[in-house]
Design an enzyme around this catalytic site. Structure first.
Site, PDB file in Angstrom:
ATOM      1  N   GLY A  45       0.802  -0.856   0.028  1.00 54.99           N
ATOM      2  CA  GLY A  45      -0.335   0.066  -0.406  1.00 54.99           C
ATOM      3  C   GLY A  45       0.710   0.939  -0.272  1.00 54.99           C
ATOM      4  N   ASP A 100       0.385   3.865   3.613  1.00 56.91           N
ATOM      5  CA  ASP A 100      -0.710   3.990   3.012  1.00 56.91           C
ATOM      6  C   ASP A 100      -1.783   4.593   4.301  1.00 56.91           C
ATOM      7  OD1 ASP A 100      -1.768   1.790   4.341  1.00 56.91           O
ATOM      8  OD2 ASP A 100      -2.511   0.503   2.130  1.00 56.91           O
ATOM      9  N   ASP A 103      -5.234   3.052  10.527  1.00 59.24           N
ATOM     10  CA  ASP A 103      -6.917   2.388  11.227  1.00 59.24           C
ATOM     11  C   ASP A 103      -7.351   2.408  12.620  1.00 59.24           C
ATOM     12  OD1 ASP A 103      -9.962   2.147  10.398  1.00 59.24           O
ATOM     13  OD2 ASP A 103      -9.216  -0.112   9.918  1.00 59.24           O
ATOM     14  N   LYS A 131      -7.064   7.736   9.733  1.00 60.00           N
ATOM     15  CA  LYS A 131      -9.054   6.822   9.764  1.00 60.00           C
ATOM     16  C   LYS A 131      -8.170   6.833  11.706  1.00 60.00           C
ATOM     17  CE  LYS A 131     -10.609   4.107   7.073  1.00 60.00           C
ATOM     18  NZ  LYS A 131     -10.855   2.896   6.977  1.00 60.00           N
ATOM     19  N   PHE A 152     -14.692   3.102   3.497  1.00 58.03           N
ATOM     20  CA  PHE A 152     -13.078   2.256   2.871  1.00 58.03           C
ATOM     21  C   PHE A 152     -12.970   2.833   1.978  1.00 58.03           C
ATOM     22  CE2 PHE A 152     -11.651  -1.414   0.420  1.00 58.03           C
ATOM     23  CZ  PHE A 152     -10.684  -2.389   1.445  1.00 58.03           C
ATOM     24  N   VAL A 153     -11.533   3.137   1.739  1.00 53.05           N
ATOM     25  CA  VAL A 153     -11.171   3.755   0.802  1.00 53.05           C
ATOM     26  C   VAL A 153      -9.632   3.519  -0.001  1.00 53.05           C
ATOM     27  CG1 VAL A 153     -11.418   6.917   1.863  1.00 53.05           C
ATOM     28  CG2 VAL A 153      -9.855   5.107   2.490  1.00 53.05           C
ATOM     29  N   ASP A 159      -5.824  -0.716  -1.113  1.00 53.93           N
ATOM     30  CA  ASP A 159      -6.619  -2.093  -2.421  1.00 53.93           C
ATOM     31  C   ASP A 159      -8.073  -2.148  -1.973  1.00 53.93           C
ATOM     32  OD1 ASP A 159      -5.512  -3.502  -0.352  1.00 53.93           O
ATOM     33  OD2 ASP A 159      -5.379  -5.286  -1.576  1.00 53.93           O
ATOM     34  N   ARG A 165      -4.789  -0.552  -7.032  1.00 58.85           N
ATOM     35  CA  ARG A 165      -4.328   0.001  -6.090  1.00 58.85           C
ATOM     36  C   ARG A 165      -3.548   1.283  -6.677  1.00 58.85           C
ATOM     37  NH1 ARG A 165      -2.693  -2.331  -1.480  1.00 58.85           N
ATOM     38  NH2 ARG A 165      -3.134  -4.425  -1.566  1.00 58.85           N
TER      39      ARG A 165
HETATM   40  P1  5GP Z   1      -4.383  -0.765  10.736  1.00 61.96           P
HETATM   41  O1  5GP Z   1      -3.624  -1.888  12.189  1.00 61.96           O
HETATM   42  O2  5GP Z   1      -4.082   0.304  11.374  1.00 61.96           O
HETATM   43  O3  5GP Z   1      -5.923  -1.584  11.411  1.00 61.96           O
HETATM   44  O4  5GP Z   1      -4.402  -1.213   9.275  1.00 61.96           O
HETATM   45  C1  5GP Z   1      -3.301  -0.845   8.368  1.00 61.96           C
HETATM   46  C2  5GP Z   1      -4.057  -1.259   7.727  1.00 61.96           C
HETATM   47  O5  5GP Z   1      -5.278  -2.117   6.881  1.00 61.96           O
HETATM   48  C3  5GP Z   1      -3.402  -0.686   6.193  1.00 61.96           C
HETATM   49  O6  5GP Z   1      -2.272  -0.581   6.365  1.00 61.96           O
HETATM   50  C4  5GP Z   1      -4.158  -0.898   5.029  1.00 61.96           C
HETATM   51  O7  5GP Z   1      -3.945  -1.717   4.429  1.00 61.96           O
HETATM   52  C5  5GP Z   1      -5.791  -1.432   5.954  1.00 61.96           C
HETATM   53  N1  5GP Z   1      -6.967  -0.781   5.726  1.00 61.96           N
HETATM   54  C6  5GP Z   1      -7.347   0.025   6.713  1.00 61.96           C
HETATM   55  N2  5GP Z   1      -9.122   0.814   6.333  1.00 61.96           N
HETATM   56  C7  5GP Z   1      -8.226   1.218   5.261  1.00 61.96           C
HETATM   57  C8  5GP Z   1      -9.041   1.134   4.178  1.00 61.96           C
HETATM   58  O8  5GP Z   1     -10.029   2.095   3.753  1.00 61.96           O
HETATM   59  N3  5GP Z   1      -9.198   1.220   2.895  1.00 61.96           N
HETATM   60  C9  5GP Z   1      -8.275  -0.362   2.391  1.00 61.96           C
HETATM   61  N4  5GP Z   1      -8.031  -0.141   1.018  1.00 61.96           N
HETATM   62  N5  5GP Z   1      -7.029  -0.351   3.515  1.00 61.96           N
HETATM   63  C10 5GP Z   1      -7.295  -0.277   5.004  1.00 61.96           C
HETATM   64 MG    MG Z   2      -1.008  -1.607   4.881  1.00 60.30          MG
END
Ligand code: 5GP
Ligand code: MG
Ligand code: MG
Length: 179
Positions: A45, A100, A103, A131, A152-153, A159, A165
């Site tokens: 990403g 990228d 979350d 986010k 969700f983006v 992706d 991507r």
């Molecule tokens: P976290 O561990 O912070 O929950 O998630 C991080 C990863 O989740 C990011 O690097 C990404 O790959 C994926 N992710 C989180 N939110 C989104 C979203 O809105 N869209 C996409 N495509 N991937 C996301």
């Molecule tokens: Mg990621």
């Protein structure tokens, strides 16, 4: 605009401008503390963002990549697995992780912990998107491109099932695509 995109949240031009701004800030901050960062991109990403950002950092940086998995479809799952580790030694390095999106923060927390265990001197984070509404872990990105709402983006590295991507902007995926 791609047919599966409901709305463009961040345009290509806005991302390019932001990368100039972030690159300048990173250059200033690291120059001030006399450190040269090792940029570590999280695959896949971070690739478009890292590629744009690094061109705006005016220091003799090195780059490396890690690939970890923790995310399946549109919901976050427990802990992470290392699919590709660093090629460079992290020991005594000032690492700037390139993400990228942050979350829940689970990925970052785990990767930061791993790099600290490998003896990194410092681990900072730059993320294209944040986010904050979804955060469950006590972790922050030191540099953020854009703070977005809880949707969700896709695009600019992000992706859905490995697709989209390559879109040159960040957009909201139409719900009908994943529902
Ligand atoms: P976290 O561990 O912070 O929950 O998630 C991080 C990863 O989740 C990011 O690097 C990404 O790959 C994926 N992710 C989180 N939110 C989104 C979203 O809105 N869209 C996409 N495509 N991937 C996301
Ligand atoms: Mg990621
Ligand atoms: Mg991966």
């Amino acid at each position: 605009m791609h047919k599966d995109v409901a709305e463009v949240l961040v345009s290509r031009e806005e991302i390019h401008e932001k990368c100039i701004e972030l690159g300048k800030k990173i250059t200033e901050d690291y120059t001030a503390k006399g450190e040269i960062p090792l940029l570590v991109g999280l695959l896949s990403g971070s690739v478009p963002f890292m590629s744009e950002l690094m061109k705006n950092i005016e220091m003799d940086i090195c780059i490396d990549f890690m690939d970890v998995s923790s995310y399946d479809g549109t919901t976050s799952v427990g802990s992470i697995r290392i699919d590709k580790d660093l090629s460079t030694s992290a020991a005594d390095r000032s690492i700037l992780l390139v993400e990228d999106i942050v979350d829940t923060g689970k990925t970052l927390l785990e990767v930061k912990r791993m790099l600290a265990n490998k003896g990194a001197k410092e681990v900072k984070v730059v993320s294209l998107l944040d986010k904050p509404e979804r955060r469950t872990e006590d972790v922050v990105a030191d540099y953020v491109g854009f703070t977005i709402k809880n949707e969700f983006v896709i695009g600019y590295g992000l992706d859905y099932n490995q697709k989209y991507r390559n879109l040159p902007y960040v957009g909201v995926l139409k719900r009908e695509v994943y529902e």
